[in-house]
Scaffold this motif. Structure first.
Motif, PDB file in Angstrom:
ATOM      1  N   ILE A  18      -9.150  21.767   8.384  1.00 29.12           N
ATOM      2  CA  ILE A  18      -9.825  22.904   9.027  1.00 29.12           C
ATOM      3  C   ILE A  18     -10.595  22.467  10.263  1.00 29.12           C
ATOM      4  O   ILE A  18     -10.577  23.140  11.302  1.00 29.12           O
ATOM      5  CB  ILE A  18     -10.766  23.597   8.006  1.00 29.12           C
ATOM      6  N   ASN A  19     -11.262  21.318  10.177  1.00 25.99           N
ATOM      7  CA  ASN A  19     -12.116  20.856  11.275  1.00 25.99           C
ATOM      8  C   ASN A  19     -11.342  20.231  12.437  1.00 25.99           C
ATOM      9  O   ASN A  19     -11.816  20.254  13.581  1.00 25.99           O
ATOM     10  CB  ASN A  19     -13.136  19.844  10.747  1.00 25.99           C
ATOM     11  N   ASN A  20     -10.162  19.687  12.147  1.00 26.76           N
ATOM     12  CA  ASN A  20      -9.448  18.926  13.178  1.00 26.76           C
ATOM     13  C   ASN A  20      -8.135  19.540  13.660  1.00 26.76           C
ATOM     14  O   ASN A  20      -7.574  19.089  14.660  1.00 26.76           O
ATOM     15  CB  ASN A  20      -9.160  17.508  12.657  1.00 26.76           C
ATOM     16  N   TYR A  21      -7.656  20.562  12.959  1.00 27.99           N
ATOM     17  CA  TYR A  21      -6.371  21.163  13.343  1.00 27.99           C
ATOM     18  C   TYR A  21      -6.504  22.682  13.328  1.00 27.99           C
ATOM     19  O   TYR A  21      -5.894  23.382  12.501  1.00 27.99           O
ATOM     20  CB  TYR A  21      -5.259  20.695  12.394  1.00 27.99           C
ATOM     21  N   ALA A  22      -7.293  23.172  14.257  1.00 30.69           N
ATOM     22  CA  ALA A  22      -7.647  24.601  14.278  1.00 30.69           C
ATOM     23  C   ALA A  22      -6.447  25.520  14.462  1.00 30.69           C
ATOM     24  O   ALA A  22      -6.496  26.697  14.080  1.00 30.69           O
ATOM     25  CB  ALA A  22      -8.676  24.860  15.378  1.00 30.69           C
ATOM     26  N   THR A  23      -5.371  25.024  15.066  1.00 26.80           N
ATOM     27  CA  THR A  23      -4.203  25.867  15.313  1.00 26.80           C
ATOM     28  C   THR A  23      -3.134  25.747  14.222  1.00 26.80           C
ATOM     29  O   THR A  23      -2.070  26.359  14.328  1.00 26.80           O
ATOM     30  CB  THR A  23      -3.559  25.504  16.664  1.00 26.80           C
ATOM     31  N   SER A  24      -3.430  24.996  13.189  1.00 29.56           N
ATOM     32  CA  SER A  24      -2.456  24.802  12.117  1.00 29.56           C
ATOM     33  C   SER A  24      -2.155  26.123  11.406  1.00 29.56           C
ATOM     34  O   SER A  24      -3.047  26.943  11.176  1.00 29.56           O
ATOM     35  CB  SER A  24      -2.970  23.782  11.103  1.00 29.56           C
ATOM     36  N   THR A  25      -0.921  26.280  11.017  1.00 32.23           N
ATOM     37  CA  THR A  25      -0.524  27.484  10.271  1.00 32.23           C
ATOM     38  C   THR A  25      -1.008  27.438   8.825  1.00 32.23           C
ATOM     39  O   THR A  25      -0.866  28.426   8.100  1.00 32.23           O
ATOM     40  CB  THR A  25       1.009  27.638  10.273  1.00 32.23           C
ATOM     41  N   HIS A  26      -1.588  26.301   8.424  1.00 35.11           N
ATOM     42  CA  HIS A  26      -2.038  26.151   7.043  1.00 35.11           C
ATOM     43  C   HIS A  26      -3.548  26.365   6.893  1.00 35.11           C
ATOM     44  O   HIS A  26      -4.084  26.209   5.784  1.00 35.11           O
ATOM     45  CB  HIS A  26      -1.665  24.758   6.525  1.00 35.11           C
ATOM     46  N   ILE A  27      -4.218  26.727   7.971  1.00 35.99           N
ATOM     47  CA  ILE A  27      -5.674  26.876   7.951  1.00 35.99           C
ATOM     48  C   ILE A  27      -6.131  27.910   6.929  1.00 35.99           C
ATOM     49  O   ILE A  27      -7.035  27.645   6.117  1.00 35.99           O
ATOM     50  CB  ILE A  27      -6.210  27.260   9.355  1.00 35.99           C
ATOM     51  N   ASN A  28      -5.556  29.083   6.959  1.00 35.03           N
ATOM     52  CA  ASN A  28      -6.007  30.156   6.066  1.00 35.03           C
ATOM     53  C   ASN A  28      -5.825  29.790   4.597  1.00 35.03           C
ATOM     54  O   ASN A  28      -6.716  30.026   3.770  1.00 35.03           O
ATOM     55  CB  ASN A  28      -5.275  31.464   6.379  1.00 35.03           C
ATOM     56  N   ASP A  29      -4.670  29.201   4.277  1.00 34.82           N
ATOM     57  CA  ASP A  29      -4.435  28.769   2.895  1.00 34.82           C
ATOM     58  C   ASP A  29      -5.413  27.670   2.494  1.00 34.82           C
ATOM     59  O   ASP A  29      -5.900  27.645   1.356  1.00 34.82           O
ATOM     60  CB  ASP A  29      -3.001  28.259   2.730  1.00 34.82           C
ATOM     61  N   ALA A  30      -5.700  26.772   3.427  1.00 35.76           N
ATOM     62  CA  ALA A  30      -6.640  25.679   3.149  1.00 35.76           C
ATOM     63  C   ALA A  30      -8.040  26.226   2.874  1.00 35.76           C
ATOM     64  O   ALA A  30      -8.722  25.777   1.951  1.00 35.76           O
ATOM     65  CB  ALA A  30      -6.672  24.698   4.316  1.00 35.76           C
ATOM     66  N   LYS A  31      -8.459  27.205   3.667  1.00 32.17           N
ATOM     67  CA  LYS A  31      -9.783  27.807   3.459  1.00 32.17           C
ATOM     68  C   LYS A  31      -9.865  28.510   2.107  1.00 32.17           C
ATOM     69  O   LYS A  31     -10.872  28.405   1.398  1.00 32.17           O
ATOM     70  CB  LYS A  31     -10.087  28.797   4.584  1.00 32.17           C
ATOM     71  N   GLU A  32      -8.813  29.220   1.778  1.00 30.40           N
ATOM     72  CA  GLU A  32      -8.793  29.938   0.499  1.00 30.40           C
ATOM     73  C   GLU A  32      -8.887  28.986  -0.684  1.00 30.40           C
ATOM     74  O   GLU A  32      -9.685  29.174  -1.601  1.00 30.40           O
ATOM     75  CB  GLU A  32      -7.507  30.769   0.398  1.00 30.40           C
ATOM     76  N   LYS A  33      -8.080  27.923  -0.643  1.00 29.60           N
ATOM     77  CA  LYS A  33      -8.085  26.950  -1.747  1.00 29.60           C
ATOM     78  C   LYS A  33      -9.385  26.153  -1.763  1.00 29.60           C
ATOM     79  O   LYS A  33      -9.910  25.814  -2.834  1.00 29.60           O
ATOM     80  CB  LYS A  33      -6.881  26.010  -1.616  1.00 29.60           C
ATOM     81  N   ARG A  34      -9.931  25.843  -0.588  1.00 30.81           N
ATOM     82  CA  ARG A  34     -11.213  25.133  -0.534  1.00 30.81           C
ATOM     83  C   ARG A  34     -12.302  25.962  -1.197  1.00 30.81           C
ATOM     84  O   ARG A  34     -13.108  25.445  -1.985  1.00 30.81           O
ATOM     85  CB  ARG A  34     -11.594  24.844   0.912  1.00 30.81           C
ATOM     86  N   ASP A  35     -12.347  27.262  -0.887  1.00 25.23           N
ATOM     87  CA  ASP A  35     -13.370  28.135  -1.462  1.00 25.23           C
ATOM     88  C   ASP A  35     -13.215  28.250  -2.976  1.00 25.23           C
ATOM     89  O   ASP A  35     -14.211  28.309  -3.707  1.00 25.23           O
ATOM     90  CB  ASP A  35     -13.306  29.524  -0.817  1.00 25.23           C
ATOM     91  N   GLN A  36     -11.975  28.260  -3.442  1.00 21.20           N
ATOM     92  CA  GLN A  36     -11.745  28.311  -4.888  1.00 21.20           C
ATOM     93  C   GLN A  36     -12.229  27.033  -5.569  1.00 21.20           C
ATOM     94  O   GLN A  36     -12.810  27.071  -6.661  1.00 21.20           O
ATOM     95  CB  GLN A  36     -10.260  28.529  -5.170  1.00 21.20           C
ATOM     96  N   ALA A  37     -11.988  25.901  -4.918  1.00 18.45           N
ATOM     97  CA  ALA A  37     -12.437  24.622  -5.468  1.00 18.45           C
ATOM     98  C   ALA A  37     -13.962  24.550  -5.479  1.00 18.45           C
ATOM     99  O   ALA A  37     -14.570  24.068  -6.453  1.00 18.45           O
ATOM    100  CB  ALA A  37     -11.861  23.463  -4.651  1.00 18.45           C
TER     101      ALA A  37
END
Length: 247
Positions: free
Chosen positions: A142-161
């Motif tokens: 999230i912090n280093n690859y702001a244009t990644s297509t995986h950002i939203n999924d990463a945020k969702e899973k991070r919040d769940q964790a």
């Protein structure tokens, strides 16, 4: 005799097909592209062990080919696909170490985090240390690859964790609080507020901190937490419970 002829008429074409298939596979295996394509066929057919074996052949037999790193990443993906998440995690981590500037490194970071996330137990009374690992990799993405297509999924899973870890901290705090072990409960609720704010536990943590601090005769802390509780959560039952001990 007729029976033997019938068997032979069935087996001979079948044997020919098998020999032809083996010959075709051997021909494909002569090049890294062909061997990689063969591994993909096995993967598509869910023959995962065979797929991993062929992908491994690609990187071992053709280590300087452009197909070698593709095979390494494919091995990790197959492990993930067959839900061998520890093996997947290790394979993705190894790939990242070997190819830190690979164009798909954001995907690799996401998959490392997701592999850890998939290892989380269903209940919070067990070891949740893998949640911290998952969060670290998701945050790095999230912090280093702001244009990644995986950002939203990463945020969702991070919040769940993070929610799981917050639930665990709340669970331990409540364990001590309900047994009137207030000195042990206080650091748990403080940690819950500091590390996991806005996860749905703030009001209860503050309320029980007020009560625990009063029980341990720490008037200054009790007043500090009561003031925050009053400003932010005055319409909750936790505020009402805390107000009773402050009066």
């Amino acid at each position: 005799m007729k029976y033997s002829f019938l068997i032979a008429s069935i087996l001979l074409p079948l044997s020919f097909q098998i020999l032809t298939a083996c010959s075709s596979e051997e021909k494909k295996a002569d090049t890294p592209e062909g061997l990689f394509a063969l591994a993909q066929e096995y993967e598509k057919d869910e023959r995962y062990e065979d797929a991993i074996r062929k992908y491994t052949d690609v990187k071992n037999r053709f280590p300087y080919s452009s197909m070698a790193p593709k095979a390494e990443l494919a091995i990790a993906d197959v492990h993930f696909k067959e839900e061998s998440f520890v093996d997947a995690q290790l394979s993705y981590v190894t790939f990242r170490e070997l190819h830190p500037k690979h164009p798909q490194i954001d995907y690799v970071l996401f998959r490392i985090g997701l592999s850890y996330f998939k290892q989380l137990p269903e209940t919070i009374d067990r070891d949740l240390s893998v949640a911290n690992e998952a969060i670290n990799y998701f945050n790095e993405l999230i912090n280093n690859y702001a244009t990644s297509t995986h950002i939203n999924d990463a945020k969702e899973k991070r919040d769940q964790a993070m929610k799981k870890l917050a639930e665990k901290e709340d669970y331990i705090g409540d364990f001590y609080f309900k047994r009137h072990l207030h000195e042990s409960a206080i650091p748990r609720y403080e940690n819950l507020l500091k590390k996991f704010p806005n996860q749905g536990f703030d009001a209860r943590a503050l309320g029980r901190l007020v009560i625990s601090c009063k029980k341990t005769n720490d008037q200054a802390k009790a007043q500090k937490y009561f003031q925050v509780l009053k400003e932010k959560h005055s319409n909750t039952s936790d505020f009402n419970d805390a107000r009773k001990v402050m009066n």
